[in-house]
Design a protein around this motif. Structure first.
Motif, PDB file in Angstrom:
ATOM      1  N   LEU A 107      37.746  42.124  35.232  1.00 32.58           N
ATOM      2  CA  LEU A 107      38.454  41.048  35.934  1.00 32.58           C
ATOM      3  C   LEU A 107      39.225  40.158  34.957  1.00 32.58           C
ATOM      4  O   LEU A 107      40.361  39.761  35.247  1.00 32.58           O
ATOM      5  CB  LEU A 107      37.468  40.213  36.752  1.00 32.58           C
ATOM      6  CG  LEU A 107      36.874  40.928  37.964  1.00 32.58           C
ATOM      7  CD1 LEU A 107      35.683  40.154  38.506  1.00 32.58           C
ATOM      8  CD2 LEU A 107      37.919  41.142  39.034  1.00 32.58           C
ATOM      9  N   ALA A 108      38.630  39.860  33.815  1.00 34.09           N
ATOM     10  CA  ALA A 108      39.307  39.024  32.820  1.00 34.09           C
ATOM     11  C   ALA A 108      40.563  39.715  32.290  1.00 34.09           C
ATOM     12  O   ALA A 108      41.616  39.077  32.156  1.00 34.09           O
ATOM     13  CB  ALA A 108      38.356  38.689  31.678  1.00 34.09           C
ATOM     14  N   LYS A 109      40.460  41.009  32.016  1.00 32.15           N
ATOM     15  CA  LYS A 109      41.629  41.761  31.530  1.00 32.15           C
ATOM     16  C   LYS A 109      42.748  41.777  32.564  1.00 32.15           C
ATOM     17  O   LYS A 109      43.918  41.811  32.206  1.00 32.15           O
ATOM     18  CB  LYS A 109      41.230  43.190  31.173  1.00 32.15           C
ATOM     19  CG  LYS A 109      40.473  43.291  29.877  1.00 32.15           C
ATOM     20  CD  LYS A 109      40.139  44.736  29.556  1.00 32.15           C
ATOM     21  CE  LYS A 109      39.365  44.844  28.260  1.00 32.15           C
ATOM     22  NZ  LYS A 109      38.999  46.242  27.964  1.00 32.15           N
ATOM     23  N   ALA A 110      42.355  41.752  33.842  1.00 31.21           N
ATOM     24  CA  ALA A 110      43.348  41.743  34.921  1.00 31.21           C
ATOM     25  C   ALA A 110      43.887  40.335  35.185  1.00 31.21           C
ATOM     26  O   ALA A 110      44.776  40.162  36.014  1.00 31.21           O
ATOM     27  CB  ALA A 110      42.723  42.304  36.198  1.00 31.21           C
ATOM     28  N   GLY A 111      43.339  39.346  34.488  1.00 31.20           N
ATOM     29  CA  GLY A 111      43.791  37.975  34.668  1.00 31.20           C
ATOM     30  C   GLY A 111      43.218  37.292  35.903  1.00 31.20           C
ATOM     31  O   GLY A 111      43.713  36.246  36.320  1.00 31.20           O
ATOM     32  N   ASP A 112      42.184  37.874  36.480  1.00 33.48           N
ATOM     33  CA  ASP A 112      41.569  37.323  37.693  1.00 33.48           C
ATOM     34  C   ASP A 112      40.449  36.364  37.311  1.00 33.48           C
ATOM     35  O   ASP A 112      39.270  36.688  37.361  1.00 33.48           O
ATOM     36  CB  ASP A 112      41.035  38.456  38.571  1.00 33.48           C
ATOM     37  CG  ASP A 112      40.471  37.972  39.893  1.00 33.48           C
ATOM     38  OD1 ASP A 112      40.409  36.742  40.124  1.00 33.48           O
ATOM     39  OD2 ASP A 112      40.072  38.838  40.702  1.00 33.48           O
TER      40      ASP A 112
END
Length: 61
Positions: free
Chosen positions: A33-38
């Motif tokens: 999720l962090a890598k996706a910017g979420d």
């Protein structure tokens, strides 16, 4: 169901589903999720992680 109740239900569900692999699953979920910017997703899963910790160490209230 309140958001608080949802987080407890989600914590119980992931504990039951992932058992001994729980920590790895939760870590991977947050990283993805962090890598996706979420960041809202990360915040939600951190709440779930906190409840999982409480359930596993017996401090849930």
């Amino acid at each position: 169901m309140t958001p608080e109740q949802e987080r407890w239900a989600e914590a119980l569900a992931v504990i039951k589903r992932h058992g001994d692999g729980l920590a790895a699953f939760l870590n991977e979920r947050c990283v993805t999720l962090a890598k996706a910017g979420d960041m809202a997703g990360v915040a939600r899963w951190r709440e779930i992680i906190h409840r999982c910790d409480q359930l596993r160490d017996g401090t849930a209230q």
